[in-house]
Each structure stands twice: as C-alpha cells, then as structure tokens.
Design a protein around this motif. Structure first.
Motif, short mmCIF file in Angstrom:
data_model
loop_
_atom_site.label_atom_id
_atom_site.label_comp_id
_atom_site.label_asym_id
_atom_site.label_seq_id
_atom_site.Cartn_x
_atom_site.Cartn_y
_atom_site.Cartn_z
N LEU A 54 -5.45 89.39 1.26
CA LEU A 54 -6.89 89.34 0.84
C LEU A 54 -7.48 90.58 1.20
O LEU A 54 -8.13 91.15 0.31
CB LEU A 54 -7.45 88.14 1.65
CG LEU A 54 -7.71 86.67 0.90
CD1 LEU A 54 -8.08 85.88 2.02
CD2 LEU A 54 -8.19 86.67 -0.36
N THR A 55 -7.33 91.37 2.40
CA THR A 55 -8.14 92.55 2.68
C THR A 55 -7.43 93.77 1.96
O THR A 55 -8.20 94.62 1.68
CB THR A 55 -7.67 92.85 4.39
OG1 THR A 55 -7.98 91.55 5.14
CG2 THR A 55 -8.21 94.00 4.86
N ALA A 102 -6.42 90.74 13.70
CA ALA A 102 -5.80 92.09 13.83
C ALA A 102 -4.94 92.22 12.40
O ALA A 102 -4.81 93.52 12.12
CB ALA A 102 -4.84 91.95 14.90
N ARG A 103 -4.65 91.21 11.73
CA ARG A 103 -4.05 91.64 10.60
C ARG A 103 -5.24 92.24 9.62
O ARG A 103 -4.75 92.89 8.55
CB ARG A 103 -3.57 90.46 9.88
CG ARG A 103 -2.11 89.79 10.56
CD ARG A 103 -0.81 91.05 10.14
NE ARG A 103 -0.32 90.57 8.68
CZ ARG A 103 0.35 91.08 8.23
NH1 ARG A 103 1.16 92.29 8.74
NH2 ARG A 103 0.96 90.54 7.12
N VAL A 104 -6.44 91.71 9.68
CA VAL A 104 -7.55 92.26 8.72
C VAL A 104 -7.61 93.73 8.97
O VAL A 104 -7.82 94.53 8.03
CB VAL A 104 -8.85 91.76 8.89
CG1 VAL A 104 -9.88 92.24 8.44
CG2 VAL A 104 -8.67 90.17 8.69
N VAL A 105 -7.65 94.27 10.29
CA VAL A 105 -7.54 95.69 10.72
C VAL A 105 -6.35 96.30 10.11
O VAL A 105 -6.43 97.30 9.60
CB VAL A 105 -7.84 95.97 12.25
CG1 VAL A 105 -7.52 97.21 12.43
CG2 VAL A 105 -8.87 95.21 12.83
N GLN A 106 -5.25 95.79 10.10
CA GLN A 106 -3.95 96.38 9.80
C GLN A 106 -4.02 96.40 7.94
O GLN A 106 -3.66 97.61 7.53
CB GLN A 106 -2.66 95.47 10.23
CG GLN A 106 -1.37 96.33 10.11
CD GLN A 106 -0.25 95.34 10.05
OE1 GLN A 106 -0.16 94.19 10.10
NE2 GLN A 106 0.89 96.05 10.90
N GLY A 107 -4.60 95.32 7.46
CA GLY A 107 -4.80 95.46 6.08
C GLY A 107 -5.95 96.34 5.33
O GLY A 107 -5.44 96.96 4.42
N ALA A 108 -6.77 96.70 6.34
CA ALA A 108 -7.93 97.78 5.84
C ALA A 108 -7.10 99.14 6.00
O ALA A 108 -7.09 99.85 5.11
CB ALA A 108 -8.89 97.70 6.98
#
Length: 466
Positions: A54-55, A102-108
């Motif tokens: 998603l990110t 944290a996966r949102v940060v990594q995805g960004a």
C-alpha cells in the motif's frame, strides 16, 4: 553527451533494486516465524506485507514527481536513509502493530528508490545503451527474487528473523554515502524547482490505497459488502478529483499530456496486464504444488524459483535486442509466451513428472524476460527528461497494481469456484477427496490469466513501432 560515471551509478541503482526485491522475498519466507514469536494470527500478520505494498504504490508517483522537481540525488539519497531507518525499526519491533508501522517507514523509503531508479538509468545512459542497462536491472530484480528465499532460509535457520531487516542497515549506510558523492553531477540533477501538487498527491494516495485495500480484502469482506463498495467508491471519487485537479493545476503531480504519448500509455497498460497474468501463476502455483501434489516446502520453493532464474539470464539479452530491433515484436512475443505458459498450466494434473511442471514455469519466465526491459525502455525513452521521474513512478505503479490485481482476481475466481463445488468448505479444510474441485478451480484461474496475457499481446502489437 557521454556521462563517464554511468556504470558507477548503475551499480548504485542495482544495489537499491536488489535490496528492495531481496527484502520482499525474505519477508514472505519469515512470516510464519514472526507470527509464532508475536503470538498472532494469519489475518493480522498479512498486514506486514499488505501495508508495505500500500505504502509503496501510493507514494511512487509523488516521489517520482519530487525527483523531477528537487533532483534525483536528494530523493534517492533520502530513500536510502528512510529505507535503512525502516529496516532498523522493523528489526527491533516487539509487537505486530509496531512492525506494521515500521513497514510503512520502510515502504516510504523503498518508493523513493523505486521511483527514481529507471529515471536515473535513462538520464545517464545514451539511447543506444538504455535497453541493455534496463535489461541488466531486470536481471538484478530476478537475482533478488531468486536469492531471497535462499538467504531467508539460511538466516532463519541460524539466526533470528530480525536479521532479515538488520542486514539492510550496513548496505543502506554505505549506499547513502556513495549516492551523496556519485549523484552530484548527473544530468538534470538540480531538478525543475516547480512546486509540488499536494492536492494531486493526496488524491493519488487516497485513490490507490482504497483500490488496493479493496482488491486485497474482497474475498474476506465480500464483493457486495459495505467496506468493499466503500473502498471502490472512494477510489473512484479520488480518481475523478485527481483528474480535475490535474487539469486545473499549473504543475500537476501527473502531466496529463503524457497520456497523449502512444508509446507511454499503451506500454504502461500492457505492463500492468503482464504482471496481473504473471501473478495468477505466482500466487496459485504454491497451492497446487502443496495440496494436490503434496510437495514439501523445499521442493515447492525450488520450482517457484524457475521463472525468476530465466528472468535473471534473459533480461540483459532482451534489453540488448531491443536496442537493435526495437521493442514491439519482443514485447508482443513475450506476452504470447506468457499466455501459452498459462494455457499449458491448465493441463496439469497431480502425479505429473516434475519436468513437466518446470518447462511450463520456464516458459512464463522467458516470456516475462522478453517483455519487461524492452517495454520499460520504450516508456522511459518516449517522455522528456523533465518528466522521467513521473514516468518512472508510473511504471512501478503499473507493476504493483498488476501484481495486486492478479492476486485479487486469482483469489476471487478460485475461492468462489472452490467453495461452490465443495458446498461451502474452504481450502483450510482441504482433503485429498477435493482434488477434482481444486483442479477445476485452478484451471479457471489459469484460463483467465491466459486471456489477460493474450489481450496484452494484442495491445503490445497494436501500439505500433517506436
């Protein structure tokens, strides 16, 4: 103009691509171990994968446009920093909610890297070498996907699952420093300095997030459920708002004039179709190999590597051929081969020799390899330099959307058919007596995937010559 740092920059881009693809395939292998340690269920742990997708998909166009505005150096180096930070946070996560965040940060961070990578290659390589360079990038993608399960298995056997994230940290720090120096003098490095279309970025994020969320959850929620219909309506409204804003904004997130470029639009459409067709195979084959065939996890993993191995070796060759022959016939032929692979998979049955499965999977890998790098070369070469960041983000967005749609369609078709034939019994209660019902449902998915591939072949040929 010949840019003398191009192969060093190629190496930097290859590192970022390898990190993101390796990380993706390793994480999938580690999910059962993470689920056990954090004492959660599969419906919760799936968000470790879904939120990343998603990110990345939602932010690709925004960061692609930012790379046009601010310069690729800033976005690319920031991408390495954010991805490295996200990897550290994933490694130290003690709860599922923290890990998902944290996966949102990594995805960004990954979306920054993905949005810039093809544009950087096209920026620094001469026209005659772009196909070869992008083909080699395709080989790097295949290497990451191929080595991921192997590296993941080794790490999980001897170390904690947390090291699948920690391994990114030293690489990310080194790449950040190298990028700061190497990207100082790239062509168009200062960017256009135009303002960012924040309204377009917001509507894009809302629209793609709603669409992907709905597609990935449709089998759980139901196609007539309030949540699924609400997601689709939200995606539609956001899409309309995005188009209206793009027409009124002086510097829109997505330049609608690009839609007038035949060799941008049609190859983009066929890219989405190829990955939708391919991921009906990638998603369904492990279930076929595990349930009707009864193969072990190790044997299943070895068979699933086959398409990516062919992608690894054929992508550079296809890129070089595209430089000399053009991309139209290669892309069309690649889609036809993928379609033929799906047709051949319809005739599978439990008890067949492994070799019979392998050549069918290999055919899918060859077709994909012949398509991807020539198609990307055409897209990136058809747009002006000032819009290559947008084009780069659009390519990655089309790929991700194709993957999601392939999985969502395969899940919907298979589940509806299988539960109908078994009178409501799901795959989680599978017994050997259900083999005929499984195969009928499996064949429907492969047939639908073949139709997508052949439609893509027609569009690839109809787009005309470069």
């Amino acid at each position: 103009m010949v840019y003398n740092q191009k192969w060093k920059i190629f190496s930097l881009v290859a590192v970022s691509i390898f990190m993101s693809t390796l990380d993706s395939s390793i994480v999938n292998v580690a999910l059962p171990y993470i689920m056990q340690e954090m004492a959660t269920d599969i419906s919760t742990i799936q968000w470790v994968v879904v939120i990343y997708l998603l990110t990345v998909s939602s932010l690709l166009l925004t960061f692609g446009r930012l790379s046009d505005i601010k310069g690729r150096r800033l976005i690319y180096v920031a991408g390495f920093l954010v991805f490295t930070l996200g990897s550290f946070l994933c490694g130290v996560a003690s709860t599922v909610s923290f890990l998902v965040t944290a996966r949102v940060v990594q995805g960004a961070g990954a979306s920054m890297l993905m949005a810039c990578s093809p544009a950087l290659i096209v920026d620094v390589f001469e026209k005659e070498q772009r196909g070869r360079a992008l083909g080699m990038i395709g080989a790097v993608v295949a290497a990451g996907l191929t080595l991921g399960p192997v590296a993941g298995g080794f790490i999980l056997e001897y170390l904690s699952w947390r090291y699948i994230f920690y391994i990114n940290i030293p690489i990310g720090i080194a790449a950040t420093i190298a990028g700061g120096f190497l990207l100082k003098t790239i062509p168009g490095g200062k960017g256009s300095r135009e303002p960012l279309d924040s309204v377009g970025s917001l509507t894009m994020i809302i629209g793609l997030s709603s669409l992907i969320l709905g597609l990935t959850q449709v089998t759980t929620w139901g196609i007539l459920s309030f949540r699924f219909v609400g997601c689709m309506m939200m995606a539609g409204l956001a899409g309309v708002g995005f188009i209206i804003n793009a027409r009124r904004c002086a510097h829109p997130l997505f330049d609608l004039d690009l839609l007038k470029i035949r060799l941008f639009v049609l190859p983009l459409v066929t890219s989405g179709l190829l990955f939708a067709a391919l991921f009906t195979i990638v998603f369904m084959m492990p279930f076929y190999l595990t349930y009707p065939c009864g193969f072990s996890a190790g044997k299943t993993g070895s068979i699933m590597i086959v398409p990516f191995v062919f992608l690894l070796f054929i992508s550079p060759v296809a890129g070089g051929l595209a430089d000399r022959l053009g991309s139209r016939l290669l892309c069309s032929f690649g889609m036809v081969l993928l379609g033929l692979s799906l047709v051949s998979l319809i005739s599978l049955f439990p008890g067949m020799e492994t070799l019979a499965i392998l050549w069918r999977m290999a055919l899918a890998g060859v077709g994909t390899a012949l398509f991807v790098s020539p198609n990307n070369t055409t897209i990136m070469g058809a747009v002006p330099m000032a819009r290559r960041g947008i084009a780069s983000g659009a390519v990655a967005t089309a790929r991700n959307l194709g993957m999601v749609m392939g999985v969502a369609l395969a899940t919907t078709i298979f589940t509806s058919s299988f539960t109908h034939l078994t009178q409501g019994v799901g795959l989680d209660n599978y017994t050997p007596a259900m083999v005929p019902y499984f195969m009928i449902s499996f064949q429907k998915v492969m047939g639908f995937g073949a139709m997508i591939a052949f439609a893509g072949a027609g569009i690839a040929y109809a787009r005309g010559k470069e």
